[in-house]
Scaffold this active site. Structure first.
Site, PDB file in Angstrom:
ATOM      1  N   SER A  93      17.010  -3.497   7.539  1.00 55.52           N
ATOM      2  CA  SER A  93      15.571  -4.001   6.840  1.00 55.52           C
ATOM      3  C   SER A  93      16.221  -4.640   4.790  1.00 55.52           C
ATOM      4  CB  SER A  93      14.860  -2.750   6.729  1.00 55.52           C
ATOM      5  OG  SER A  93      13.631  -2.715   5.582  1.00 55.52           O
TER       6      SER A  93
ATOM      7  N   ASP B  95       7.210  -6.359  15.137  1.00 50.27           N
ATOM      8  CA  ASP B  95       7.120  -6.576  13.280  1.00 50.27           C
ATOM      9  C   ASP B  95       6.387  -6.644  12.492  1.00 50.27           C
ATOM     10  OD1 ASP B  95       8.922  -5.297  11.152  1.00 50.27           O
ATOM     11  OD2 ASP B  95      10.778  -5.151  11.998  1.00 50.27           O
TER      12      ASP B  95
ATOM     13  N   HIS C  56       9.051  -2.423  13.262  1.00 54.78           N
ATOM     14  CA  HIS C  56      10.368  -2.047  12.900  1.00 54.78           C
ATOM     15  C   HIS C  56      11.254  -1.310  12.779  1.00 54.78           C
ATOM     16  CE1 HIS C  56      11.839  -3.242   8.725  1.00 54.78           C
ATOM     17  NE2 HIS C  56      11.870  -2.824   7.892  1.00 54.78           N
TER      18      HIS C  56
END
Length: 727
Positions: free
Chosen positions: A594, A669, A701
């Site tokens: 991320s 995601d 995600h």
């Protein structure tokens, strides 16, 4: 007896680090749960202050129960409800009490919507009559008891409903809810993700009114994702997602009066051009609602008191900051409606006490350290209980202090991570303790002085199991980088020889206010790092500028330039590590997920002289593609700050790639969209740069489900071996 047991655990754990054992950790063990810890699930203190309830899972019957335990004796006193007694419910995953604790809401058939939001079938179980009532035949959201326990409000298809448990009648109280247009009482995607709440409705103290937020997202741009599934044609998930600089939902505050069956919109006595309402909370006065309004830049926050009977609104306090003001859940109204508030206004997060009218009475905690959790206020002893990093920013301790700011006392005794769950009357607390060398253990403690009364649950068997593995100690230290002493942990290779040269894998997340260097027990990744150490790798983690718990200035230095200073710190740290005689400066890599994936990508491109490889999982590659609330909090809008957005966007300088690069993303995601990776991929292709990548179909995600995590970590491990290994 407690000290003796703890001493045994310490000896067992220490043996893991002092003696060479035979077993190596495998990825299959990590992701098949071989190192899972025992925990206390859904812990709730009963109102009498002498008992608590937990959710227990019976593996033999595959059923769940809500059991009540006595604090002092730690013996089970009763089972309130057990799913094995129901033919049509295999198990429930969550429970919630009515205020008088005679009824429970039981959650079944839960399915995730986004990160926090769920849909489910819910029942009300009456502990007196031993009967249960299905709240709705449809999957609903956020069922919540009225204060008298006679009604349940919930969300369904973007509207709010109230079920009367006495008459079994259900009443719809909003009617304009429509997918991707109007949402009543449940947050939209961006509020849920960035303000961290789902239920946007609240009962007042008498159960006569419900305050709720309405989101008009009609003009918010839509985002769509292909869902491949198992059918002949893929489907699409279409939802409203405001990217930085784009239109947000128009949010408004409303109050529904049960006696008149009417809703009224609340209009405060101030004009806001573009704003959020990140929190609403009733005071102890059934007519007075509090609401926090914050401007789009999130650097000016107003706490409003709204008298719903008189129709008047008053600002209780305002906070302004040159960068941004954090929104918390710590607002607590005391019996006289004075209130507790936490703020970084003096440079560190601390507790403040204000009068009913919003006048500062006193600052309760002070010092060059941060309050990390506010636990509550005991009106009998006039003490506030909280958690802080006063004993070092990588540790957490539990404290008490007088409401007047005097007589502060450290209650926790062990160095590491301590967190507390207090009894309703603040007589006891259950302390959860762990450190890098001691797995989680739960103890009953005296809230007056922190004395340990009983050991409730531990993980001695896990500690004993780990003594059979080759493990390296996680060593904590600091490293001087760019004028700051940055927190760092290091896991050295098993059988480390200072006369040899070793490759290094650096890990970081680096997001604003985050922390990865913390003295607590292993996550799944830590076992992976131990596996890599068994293969001869140094694994290092450094929290650079912008991370949390070292004061507002350290955290907010990255304002308007996300990943710029963070990248500089990781590159400088890698160069400093390379100076060590036992580090192979030709074999240094970095990885992250991320925000951390954005970082690892930038480090490889901008630090190509030191980094040989990088892995980026679900990375941001340009903040223009991320949501309004998070991105603009730290960067303002792209229209105001184009350089801040683009100067550190790696797909604008793909030609800088020299090392080995692995790029991973989930196709579903909803948070960091696959678009980020696709733009990076296209830039690399056009720059004629070779790299490796992988897309996980229909994964969000977190990239998990079935064999997914095991596959992902095998892929990353193999890539590390090829890039940093000796072959």
């Amino acid at each position: 007896m407690l000290r003796k047991n703890l001493h045994i655990v310490l000896i067992v754990i220490a043996s893991c680090f002092c003696y060479s054992q035979e077993q190596n950790i495998t990825l299959e063990e990590i992701w098949n749960g071989a190192f899972t810890t025992q925990r206390m699930e859904v812990l709730n203190s009963m109102s009498n202050g002498q008992q608590y309830s937990v959710l227990n899972f019976n593996r033999a019957t595959r059923s769940t129960s809500v059991d009540v335990y006595d604090y002092q004796t730690q013996s089970k006193t009763s089972t309130l409800v057990d799913s094995k007694d129901f033919d049509d419910i295999q198990y429930f995953t969550y429970y919630d009490f009515s205020l008088d604790e005679t009824k429970l809401i039981l959650a079944t058939e839960i399915e995730a919507v986004y990160r926090r939001s769920t849909l489910g079938i819910f029942f009300v179980y009456d502990t007196k009559t031993k009967t249960r009532t299905k709240i709705s035949d449809y999957k609903i959201q956020e069922p919540t008891f009225s204060p008298d326990g006679l009604k349940v409000a919930y969300g369904y298809r973007n509207n709010i409903y109230i079920k009367n448990l006495e008459t079994q009648q259900t009443k719809q109280i909003t009617f304009d809810g429509e997918k991707n247009k109007i949402i009543n009482g449940i947050t939209d995607w961006v509020y849920e993700e960035e303000f961290a709440f789902v239920r946007a409705f609240e009962w007042n103290t008498e159960g006569t009114k419900i305050a709720y937020l309405k989101f008009d997202e009609t003009e918010v741009p839509e985002f769509s994702m292909d869902v491949y599934g198992q059918d002949l044609y893929q489907t699409q998930q279409v939802f409203k997602y405001p990217k930085a600089g784009e239109k947000n939902a128009d949010v408004s505050l409303h109050v529904y009066d049960l006696s008149s069956s009417k809703s009224n919109e609340v209009e405060v006595e101030k004009t806001y051009d573009d704003f959020y309402i990140p929190r609403i909370k009733w005071t102890n006065d059934a007519n007075v609602l509090s609401a926090q309004f914050i401007n789009r830049h999130q650097n000016e926050l107003d706490l409003w008191a709204i008298d719903t009977a008189k129709g008047t609104t008053t600002i209780l306090l305002s906070e302004k900051d040159d960068a941004y003001v954090d929104v918390t859940d710590n607002l607590t109204f005391l019996k006289n409606n004075s209130f507790i508030w936490t703020s970084e206004q003096d440079g560190y997060n601390h507790i403040y006490h204000y009068s009913k009218k919003g006048k500062l009475i006193n600052q309760v905690t002070t010092g060059d350290w941060e309050v990390t959790v506010y636990y509550g206020y005991d009106k009998q002893s006039k003490k506030i209980f909280y958690q802080s990093v006063e004993n070092g920013s990588i540790n957490r301790d539990v404290y008490s202090i007088g409401l007047n700011g005097k007589n502060k006392r450290r209650l926790s005794k062990n160095e590491g991570t301590n967190s507390a769950a207090f009894s309703a009357d603040f007589t006891y607390y259950i302390n959860t303790f762990s450190s890098a060398t001691i797995p989680p253990e739960y103890t009953l403690n005296d809230a007056n002085n922190g004395t340990v009364l009983k050991r409730i649950k531990h993980n001695d068997k896990l500690a004993e199991k780990l003594s059979n593995y080759k493990l390296s100690e996680k060593e904590f230290s600091t490293i001087a980088i760019n004028g700051n002493d940055l927190n760092m942990w290091t896991i050295k290779p098993v059988d480390f020889d200072p006369n040899k040269k070793y490759p290094v894998l650096m890990y970081q997340y680096s997001g604003p206010g985050s922390q990865e260097v913390v003295n607590s027990w292993n996550s799944a990744n830590d076992y992976w790092y131990q596996m890599l150490a068994q293969k001869g790798y140094f694994v290092v983690c450094i929290d650079g500028r912008g991370t949390g718990f070292k004061g507002a200035d350290f955290k907010k230095v990255t304002y308007m330039n996300l990943v710029k200073y963070e990248t500089e710190d990781q590159i400088a740290a890698a160069k400093k590590l390379a100076e060590l005689p036992y580090i192979d400066q030709e074999r240094i890599g970095i990885w992250g997920w991320s925000f951390g994936g954005h970082m690892s990508t930038n480090c490889l491109l901008k630090g190509s002289e030191i980094f040989k490889m990088a892995i980026a999982v679900a990375p941001v590659t340009n903040w223009r593609f991320y949501d309004t609330i998070y991105t603009e909090r730290y960067m303002r809008t792209p229209q105001e700050n184009p350089a801040g957005y683009d100067d550190n966007s790696p797909f604008y300088y793909p030609e800088k790639l020299k090392g080995d690069y692995l790029l991973i993303h989930g196709s579903s995601d909803d948070n960091v969209h696959l678009q980020h990776t696709m733009r990076m991929v296209e830039a690399l292709i056009q720059a004629d740069k070779q790299f490796e990548w992988g897309i996980y179909p229909d994964k969000n995600h977190g990239i998990y489900g079935g064999n997914t995590r095991l596959h992902l970590y095998k892929k990353m491990t193999n890539f590390i071996e090829r890039s940093l290994g000796e072959n």
